[in-house]
Design an enzyme around this catalytic site. Structure first.
Site, short mmCIF file in Angstrom:
data_model
loop_
_atom_site.label_atom_id
_atom_site.label_comp_id
_atom_site.label_asym_id
_atom_site.label_seq_id
_atom_site.Cartn_x
_atom_site.Cartn_y
_atom_site.Cartn_z
N PRO A 121 0.82 -1.21 0.00
CG PRO A 121 -0.87 -1.57 1.56
CD PRO A 121 0.44 -2.13 1.07
CB CYS A 122 1.58 3.66 -2.45
SG CYS A 122 0.15 3.78 -3.54
CD GLN A 123 -3.68 3.05 -0.02
OE1 GLN A 123 -2.63 2.48 0.24
NE2 GLN A 123 -4.76 2.40 -0.39
CB SER B 295 0.25 8.31 -2.53
OG SER B 295 -0.42 9.05 -3.52
#
Length: 156
Positions: free
Chosen positions: A77-79, A82
């Site tokens: 997950p990059c949330q 980002s």
């Protein structure tokens, strides 16, 4: 659906609906998923429908043993890194930011021929990325792997 003798078996972690596996499949080099992990039920069902392999529909944190494979791929997950995830609270961002370590747990356990971690460019400027680089040098298993990183424009 079992892997054929000339296939390169893959595990897809944080698989989503299978976009990364689809790219590997379309390379024409024989990549074939044998197992995937995806916590979103609809995405896991889509992956399972297209690739026909076992998909663990839940959190990677709950997977104790990963099956053997030649290559591990995935996009943790990059949330948390980002700009699109900035509306999340600090605790949920921190939890997401740590999930990449479960990818490395799988690498240590399976010891594939290669692995590919996909993430957003901001990950390279994070403290977690610094920890990943340190692990690649210090961990007895991970330091066996050569590695490179950078921003890839895969538009074409």
């Amino acid at each position: 659906m079992g892997a054929s003798d000339d296939s390169v078996t893959t595990l897809d972690l944080f698989a989503g609906a299978g976009g990364l596996s689809l790219g590997f499949e379309r390379s024409g080099l024989g990549f074939e998923p044998v197992f995937a992990v995806e916590c979103d039920t609809a995405a896991a069902a889509t992956f399972r429908s297209h690739f026909g392999c076992e998909v663990y529909d839940g959190s990677i944190e709950d997977v104790e043993m990963f099956p053997q494979a030649d290559v591990i791929i995935g996009g943790p997950p990059c949330q948390g890194f980002s700009p699109l995830g900035r509306d999340r609270d600090d605790a949920s961002r921190a939890q997401l930011n740590e999930l990449w370590q479960h990818f490395l747990r799988a690498v240590r356990q399976v010891q594939p021929r290669a692995f590919v971690i996909e993430n957003v460019p901001e990950f390279q400027r994070s403290a977690q990325f610094g920890r990943l680089l340190q692990l690649m040098e210090d961990d007895l298993i991970l330091r066996r792997y050569g590695f490179a990183y950078g921003v890839l424009n895969a538009a074409d």
